[in-house]
Structure formats: C-alpha cells, structure tokens
Design an enzyme around this catalytic site. Structure first.
Site, PDB file in Angstrom:
ATOM      1  CG  ASP A   1      27.494  10.214  42.992  1.00  0.00           C
ATOM      2  OD1 ASP A   1      26.636  11.073  42.695  1.00  0.00           O
ATOM      3  OD2 ASP A   1      27.857   9.326  42.192  1.00  0.00           O
ATOM      4  CD  GLU A   2      25.178  15.267  40.478  1.00  0.00           C
ATOM      5  OE1 GLU A   2      25.142  16.501  40.480  1.00  0.00           O
ATOM      6  OE2 GLU A   2      24.617  14.569  39.621  1.00  0.00           O
TER       7      GLU A   2
ATOM      8  CE1 TYR B   1      20.045  17.475  43.382  1.00  0.00           C
ATOM      9  CE2 TYR B   1      22.107  16.667  42.441  1.00  0.00           C
ATOM     10  CZ  TYR B   1      20.956  16.454  43.186  1.00  0.00           C
ATOM     11  OH  TYR B   1      20.718  15.206  43.732  1.00  0.00           O
TER      12      TYR B   1
ATOM     13  CE  LYS C   1      20.361  15.858  47.849  1.00  0.00           C
ATOM     14  NZ  LYS C   1      19.044  15.473  48.448  1.00  0.00           N
TER      15      LYS C   1
END
Ligand code: NAD
Ligand code: DAU
Length: 350
Positions: free
Chosen positions: A135-136, A159, A163
C-alpha cells in the site's frame, strides 16, 4: 500439479506463504528462490525441510542465467515475487540496493518468464506472474479516505518508490506484451518470522530485553495491520481466481496509531510475562525522514470479486504473535546476532 516459482520465500511473508501453501495443497511444487540476505532465514522453513514438494535454491532474482535455468529445469506455471529489500529505514540510508533488487530484480523475473512462456501463438496456457506489492506505493493519507486500486501512485521513500517502479514494470509487461499478470497491494503485516527491525517484533524483542522502545516523531502515525496468514490467503486466491491484469488491495480495516501498538504490546507483556515492563520504556526519538502519516486500505474489490475476508482480528493476532516470539526466543537470538547487532547499534546508538 502446479509449479510455483516463489521468490523471497525465506523472508517474513514469503516463508509464511510457503508454509501456508504446502499445508493447504499436497499437489503443488514450490521452487523457492531466495538470496538469503540478512532478512532471509532457512530456519523459517524448517517445517518443510525434507518435503519433496519444496525445492530451495539460494540465489539472486537479478541473476538472469540462474532464473533462466530454473525456467528450463522446471515447468513453472506461476511466479510469485516476494523478494525485495523491505525496510523503509534502510532504504533511507542505502537506496541503491532497493533500486537494484526491487526494480531490476522484478524486470529480470518478468523477462525470464516472458522468454519461457511467450509463444508465437500467444502465451502458454494457464501461466501467471504475480507481484507482491504494498500500500506504500499510494503515498500517505490525511485523516479521512482510503487507498483504492484507482488511487494514483505517489510513493515517497526510496523503498516505496522502488516498489512503485516494479509495479509499473509489471503493468508495462501486461500492457505491452499482454503478459498474464496480477498485483496485490497489502497493508502492514504482522505475525511469526517477522524480522525484529520492524515495529511490532522490535517492540516485543525490546520489551523482553528491557530495552527502550523507540517511537518516531509524535507516535501518531497510523498503519493498517493485517495478520500475515490473511495476506497469504489473499495471494493464493488472487493467483487462482483473480482477473488477469488486475490490481487487488488487501487489508482488514485495522488502523492503529503507533503509540497504540506500543501500549498494547507493553500491556500484554506486563500482564502476562514480566510485570517490570512498563510504559517507562517508551522513548520518543527523531522522526523518520519523509514519514508517511497514515495508511488505510479499502479491500472492497478483493472481497467482492473473490470473497476474501480477514479471519484474524487484531486483538487475536497480536496475542498469537507475541506468544510466538515468547515460544521462539532462540529464533530471535539467531536472527539478531551477527551483522544485525552492528546495524542496531548504529541505528539507535546503543
Ligand atoms: P523480508 O525482508 O522479510 O523478506 C525479503 C526476502 O527476500 C528475504 O528472504 C531476502 O533474503 C529475499 N531477498 C532479498 N533480496 C533478494 C534478491 N535479490 N534475490 C532473491 N531474494 C532476495 O520482506 P517481507 O516483509 O516478507 O516482504 C515480502 C514482500 O512483501 C516484499 O516484496 C514487500 O515489499 C511486500 N510487502 C510487505 C509488507 C509487510 O508488511 N512486511 C506489506 C506489503 C507488502
Ligand atoms: O504498509 C506496508 C509496509 O509496511 C511494507 O511495504 C513494508 O515492507 C513494511 O516494512 C512496512 O513498512 P512500515 O514502514 O510501515 O513498517 P515499520 O514496521 O518499519 O514501521 C511501522 C510504523 O512504526 C511506522 O510509522 C514507523 C514506526 N516506527 C518503526 C520502527 C521500526 C517507530 O515508531 N519506531 C520504530 O522503531
């Protein structure tokens, strides 16, 4: 008999997935490709040691020759890509390896799968590439609203940006080559085998060792917690029945501020394990750079399309998790010895 290439299957979620799948299905083979970085641990897989349906291969998802050989050697139906550098704080200190593994590693897997699966007449029957995302990638929420699959990607940390980069490459292989892909974007997981640099296992480990409990900023950042087995169940359902080319959000509406999590862990350990563990251990420390304020997942699509729902409430899951760490102190000792000791000392100056 379906054959899965699971990457990162010696890490936290990957190992839970391997154990979940081999318990649930006796007619599958899992080729488990893992580099065994600091976060990967063969001890997580001891339950399936000797199981002929589990083949462990130590190696890097960026290694084209190795991944090509695996496709030649095994008749792989599904790729499930968990392998990643996963810790936000590390990405802030050392972003390069995040781009390398998370973006380039994903591209290498996509490409090797394409080489093995694409025919002149189209794609090999029944194959699928599944990307385990987060979800990030959606960024950060204000006080209201939820992340939907249609929410534009707006990652902040190295990060989450790596992703998101990987998700875009998966989309590119779908849009350009018509490759059969699916993506899941899950909220924060917790449960057994979670490396104790992440909030919940770090709190448990520090309480058991009477160490400070570092709370970033004001402690009011919000995460949406999901018991790891419910994530594994969702991935299994999406691989089997999810619509090709689709993204599915996974989460159980379990939003908590970080300070609520800290107090919950302290209270359980105080009441059940060691009454000298108290809130005096809480130490507010400098905030994480670019710290996302709130995550909250809308899981409506996976519920409506596939009938997925979380089985473990936070109240039950957190007790199961703390209990697992109490029963597996040697595991914590093993994974935190060696390099991690130096990393921890550097991070927290102690
Ligand atoms: P983890 O750090 O515990 O495990 C990662 C695993 O990948 C380790 O076993 C490591 O050895 C392996 N690995 C790293 N680099 C590799 C490489 N180059 N080649 C092969 N293997 C490599 O991570 P996790 O928390 O289990 O997360 C797994 C996946 O799920 C990640 O893709 C992460 O982005 C995603 N995710 C995690 C969460 C969460 O809350 N932990 C939530 C949503 C999505
Ligand atoms: O949302 C999914 C993501 O959840 C995954 O994609 C990541 O791989 C996973 O690591 C996790 O990221 P977070 O940054 O949310 O998790 P972490 O456990 O590192 O931190 C949770 C919250 O707790 C966050 O707001 C930062 C805070 N925190 C964390 C640590 C380690 C502290 O206050 N103190 C700490 O010591």
């Amino acid at each position: 008999m379906k054959t899965y290439l699971v990457t990162g299957g010696a890490g936290f979620i990957g190992s839970n997935f391997v154990l979940y799948m081999l318990k649930k299905y006796t007619d599958i083979t899992i080729i488990n490709l893992d580099k065994l970085t600091y976060a990967g641990n063969l001890e997580n897989l001891k339950e399936v040691q000797g199981n002929p349906n589990h083949i462990f291969v130590q190696g890097d998802i960026c290694d084209k020759d190795l991944v090509t050989t695996l496709f030649e050697k095994y008749d792989i139906d599904y790729v499930v890509n968990f392998a990643a550098e996963s810790h936000v704080d590390r990405s802030i200190k050392e972003p390069e390896i995040f781009a390398q593994t998370n973006v380039l590693g994903t591209v290498n897997l996509l490409n090797c799968a394409k080489n093995a699966w694409e025919r002149e007449s189209g794609w090999k029957e029944g194959v699928r590439y599944h990307q385990v995302s987060t979800d990030e990638v959606y960024g950060s929420l204000g006080e209201t609203g939820y992340f939907m699959e249609t929410t534009p990607l707006d990652p902040h940390s190295p990060y989450s940006s790596s992703k998101a980069g990987a998700d875009f490459m998966v989309k590119a292989y779908s849009d350009t080559y018509n490759m059969p892909v699916t993506i899941t974007r899950c909220s924060n997981n917790y449960g057994p085998y979670h490396f104790p640099e992440k909030l919940i296992p770090l709190l448990i480990n520090n309480c058991l060792n009477h160490k400070d409990l570092p709370v970033y900023g004001d402690g009011l950042n919000i995460r949406d917690w999901l018991y790891v087995e419910d994530h594994c169940k969702a991935i299994d359902m999406v691989i089997r029945n999810g619509r090709i080319g689709e993204v599915y959000n996974v989460g159980g509406h379990n939003e908590r501020t970080n300070i609520q999590i800290v107090k919950t862990v302290i209270a359980y350990i105080h009441d059940n394990v060691d009454n000298t563990v108290t809130e005096d251990l809480i130490k507010y420390v400098e905030d994480r750079k670019g710290h996302d304020r709130r995550y909250g997942i809308a899981p409506d699509k996976i519920k409506e399309d596939l009938g997925w729902y979380p089985e473990t409430t936070f109240e039950v899951g957190i007790i199961k998790t703390i209990q697992w760490y109490l029963d597996n102190r040697q595991w914590i000792e093993n994974v935190t010895s060696g390099d991690y000791k130096h990393y921890y000392a550097k991070m927290y100056n102690n």
